[in-house]
Design a protein around this motif. Structure first.
Motif, mmCIF file in Angstrom:
data_model
loop_
_atom_site.group_PDB
_atom_site.id
_atom_site.type_symbol
_atom_site.label_atom_id
_atom_site.label_comp_id
_atom_site.label_asym_id
_atom_site.label_seq_id
_atom_site.Cartn_x
_atom_site.Cartn_y
_atom_site.Cartn_z
ATOM 1 N N GLY A 12 0.817 -1.217 0.000
ATOM 2 C CA GLY A 12 0.000 0.000 0.000
ATOM 3 C C GLY A 12 0.845 1.258 0.000
ATOM 4 N N ALA A 13 1.908 1.252 0.793
ATOM 5 C CA ALA A 13 2.802 2.418 0.837
ATOM 6 C C ALA A 13 3.520 2.613 -0.490
ATOM 7 C CB ALA A 13 3.814 2.249 1.966
ATOM 8 N N GLU A 14 3.903 1.516 -1.115
ATOM 9 C CA GLU A 14 4.581 1.602 -2.409
ATOM 10 C C GLU A 14 3.664 2.197 -3.471
ATOM 11 O OE1 GLU A 14 6.942 -1.302 -5.547
ATOM 12 O OE2 GLU A 14 5.426 -2.156 -4.216
ATOM 13 N N ALA A 15 2.446 1.709 -3.556
ATOM 14 C CA ALA A 15 1.505 2.205 -4.566
ATOM 15 C C ALA A 15 1.094 3.648 -4.279
ATOM 16 C CB ALA A 15 0.277 1.304 -4.615
ATOM 17 N N ALA A 16 0.848 3.969 -3.015
ATOM 18 C CA ALA A 16 0.439 5.335 -2.661
ATOM 19 C C ALA A 16 1.565 6.333 -2.917
ATOM 20 C CB ALA A 16 0.006 5.385 -1.203
ATOM 21 N N SER A 17 2.790 5.959 -2.576
ATOM 22 C CA SER A 17 3.903 6.888 -2.796
ATOM 23 C C SER A 17 4.165 7.081 -4.287
ATOM 24 C CB SER A 17 5.160 6.400 -2.085
ATOM 25 O OG SER A 17 5.578 5.147 -2.595
ATOM 26 N N LEU A 18 3.962 6.047 -5.087
ATOM 27 C CA LEU A 18 4.102 6.209 -6.533
ATOM 28 C C LEU A 18 3.036 7.154 -7.070
ATOM 29 C CD1 LEU A 18 5.486 5.420 -9.190
ATOM 30 C CD2 LEU A 18 3.836 3.565 -9.370
ATOM 31 N N ALA A 19 1.810 7.024 -6.568
ATOM 32 C CA ALA A 19 0.737 7.923 -7.004
ATOM 33 C C ALA A 19 1.063 9.374 -6.632
ATOM 34 C CB ALA A 19 -0.587 7.503 -6.378
ATOM 35 N N VAL A 20 1.599 9.580 -5.446
ATOM 36 C CA VAL A 20 1.981 10.933 -5.022
ATOM 37 C C VAL A 20 3.094 11.467 -5.902
ATOM 38 C CG1 VAL A 20 3.070 12.243 -3.153
ATOM 39 C CG2 VAL A 20 1.196 10.675 -2.645
ATOM 40 N N LEU A 21 4.088 10.643 -6.190
ATOM 41 C CA LEU A 21 5.192 11.090 -7.038
ATOM 42 C C LEU A 21 4.723 11.444 -8.452
ATOM 43 C CD1 LEU A 21 7.989 8.596 -5.967
ATOM 44 C CD2 LEU A 21 8.044 11.075 -5.703
ATOM 45 N N LEU A 22 3.854 10.621 -9.011
ATOM 46 C CA LEU A 22 3.362 10.907 -10.359
ATOM 47 C C LEU A 22 2.455 12.130 -10.393
ATOM 48 C CD1 LEU A 22 2.666 7.300 -11.696
ATOM 49 C CD2 LEU A 22 4.541 8.837 -12.305
ATOM 50 N N ALA A 23 1.606 12.277 -9.381
ATOM 51 C CA ALA A 23 0.752 13.462 -9.319
ATOM 52 C C ALA A 23 1.595 14.724 -9.165
ATOM 53 C CB ALA A 23 -0.232 13.339 -8.151
ATOM 54 N N GLY A 38 9.995 10.174 -2.521
ATOM 55 C CA GLY A 38 10.975 9.358 -3.240
ATOM 56 C C GLY A 38 11.623 8.294 -2.357
ATOM 57 N N PRO A 39 12.249 8.700 -1.255
ATOM 58 C CA PRO A 39 12.833 7.686 -0.364
ATOM 59 C C PRO A 39 11.789 6.758 0.256
ATOM 60 C CG PRO A 39 13.806 9.820 0.060
ATOM 61 C CD PRO A 39 12.661 10.041 -0.883
ATOM 62 N N LEU A 40 10.588 7.263 0.526
ATOM 63 C CA LEU A 40 9.523 6.413 1.055
ATOM 64 C C LEU A 40 9.170 5.330 0.043
ATOM 65 C CD1 LEU A 40 7.344 5.795 3.189
ATOM 66 C CD2 LEU A 40 5.862 7.374 1.951
ATOM 67 N N HIS A 41 9.074 5.709 -1.220
ATOM 68 C CA HIS A 41 8.758 4.747 -2.269
ATOM 69 C C HIS A 41 9.874 3.705 -2.405
ATOM 70 C CE1 HIS A 41 7.154 3.113 -5.966
ATOM 71 N NE2 HIS A 41 8.320 3.315 -6.551
ATOM 72 N N GLY A 42 11.109 4.145 -2.393
ATOM 73 C CA GLY A 42 12.229 3.217 -2.511
ATOM 74 C C GLY A 42 12.306 2.239 -1.352
ATOM 75 N N THR A 43 12.072 2.738 -0.149
ATOM 76 C CA THR A 43 12.087 1.872 1.028
ATOM 77 C C THR A 43 10.939 0.876 0.987
ATOM 78 O OG1 THR A 43 13.109 3.648 2.310
ATOM 79 C CG2 THR A 43 12.078 1.856 3.546
ATOM 80 N N ALA A 44 9.756 1.333 0.612
ATOM 81 C CA ALA A 44 8.609 0.435 0.518
ATOM 82 C C ALA A 44 8.855 -0.641 -0.533
ATOM 83 C CB ALA A 44 7.344 1.230 0.185
ATOM 84 N N TYR A 45 9.504 -0.287 -1.620
ATOM 85 C CA TYR A 45 9.828 -1.244 -2.682
ATOM 86 C C TYR A 45 10.745 -2.345 -2.145
ATOM 87 C CZ TYR A 45 11.871 -2.930 -7.099
ATOM 88 O OH TYR A 45 12.313 -3.703 -8.137
ATOM 89 N N LEU A 46 11.764 -1.967 -1.396
ATOM 90 C CA LEU A 46 12.683 -2.951 -0.836
ATOM 91 C C LEU A 46 12.008 -3.825 0.216
ATOM 92 C CD1 LEU A 46 15.919 -0.795 -0.524
ATOM 93 C CD2 LEU A 46 15.371 -2.519 -2.251
ATOM 94 N N VAL A 47 11.125 -3.233 1.019
ATOM 95 C CA VAL A 47 10.392 -4.011 2.025
ATOM 96 C C VAL A 47 9.449 -4.997 1.347
ATOM 97 C CG1 VAL A 47 8.707 -3.857 3.905
ATOM 98 C CG2 VAL A 47 10.632 -2.274 3.831
ATOM 99 N N VAL A 48 8.828 -4.596 0.249
ATOM 100 C CA VAL A 48 7.949 -5.504 -0.505
ATOM 101 C C VAL A 48 8.734 -6.719 -0.978
ATOM 102 C CG1 VAL A 48 6.785 -5.748 -2.741
ATOM 103 C CG2 VAL A 48 6.165 -3.898 -1.226
ATOM 104 N N ILE A 49 9.909 -6.498 -1.511
ATOM 105 C CA ILE A 49 10.718 -7.613 -2.002
ATOM 106 C C ILE A 49 11.094 -8.545 -0.853
ATOM 107 C CG2 ILE A 49 12.937 -8.233 -3.046
ATOM 108 C CD1 ILE A 49 12.679 -5.620 -4.692
ATOM 109 N N ALA A 50 11.560 -7.977 0.255
ATOM 110 C CA ALA A 50 11.965 -8.805 1.399
ATOM 111 C C ALA A 50 10.780 -9.550 2.002
ATOM 112 C CB ALA A 50 12.630 -7.925 2.448
ATOM 113 N N ALA A 51 9.645 -8.877 2.131
ATOM 114 C CA ALA A 51 8.471 -9.519 2.730
ATOM 115 C C ALA A 51 7.916 -10.612 1.830
ATOM 116 C CB ALA A 51 7.390 -8.481 3.019
ATOM 117 N N THR A 52 8.001 -10.428 0.530
ATOM 118 C CA THR A 52 7.530 -11.455 -0.395
ATOM 119 C C THR A 52 8.403 -12.698 -0.291
ATOM 120 O OG1 THR A 52 6.699 -9.759 -1.906
ATOM 121 C CG2 THR A 52 6.990 -11.968 -2.804
#
Length: 95
Positions: A12-23, A38-52
């Motif tokens: 959710g954080a990854e998708a929301a931060s991407l929407a904010v960045l694009l808007a 930007g850093p929030l999106h990058g961190t969420a991306y890395l957490v998604v990979i690790a959690a998966t």
């Protein structure tokens, strides 16, 4: 906290931060928004990979590959993990 719950929050954080960045990019392009999201999106991306990787087994490599897609990979992996865990277990027919 379970890996699936962590994946749900990070996706959710990854998708929301991407929407904010694009808007922000399509409208005013404010530097403070970019510096925060930007850093929030990058961190969420890395957490998604690790959690998966923690939430799946080696048999479910598809979810792991989905997690590598930037932006929406967390949502795709979460959907794949949920359908995999929600599938009813089949038992061999007794005969």
């Amino acid at each position: 906290m379970s890996a699936v719950r962590t994946l749900r929050i990070a996706a959710g954080a990854e998708a929301a931060s991407l929407a904010v960045l694009l808007a922000n990019l399509l409208t005013v392009h404010a530097q403070p928004v970019t510096s925060l999201a930007g850093p929030l999106h990058g961190t969420a991306y890395l957490v998604v990979i690790a959690a998966t990787w923690q939430a799946t087994t080696a048999a479910d490599a598809g979810a792991r590959w989905c997690a590598l897609v930037p932006g929406v990979g967390g949502l795709l992996a979460l959907r794949r993990v949920r359908t995999r865990t929600a599938a009813p277990a089949t038992t061999p027919a007794e005969g």
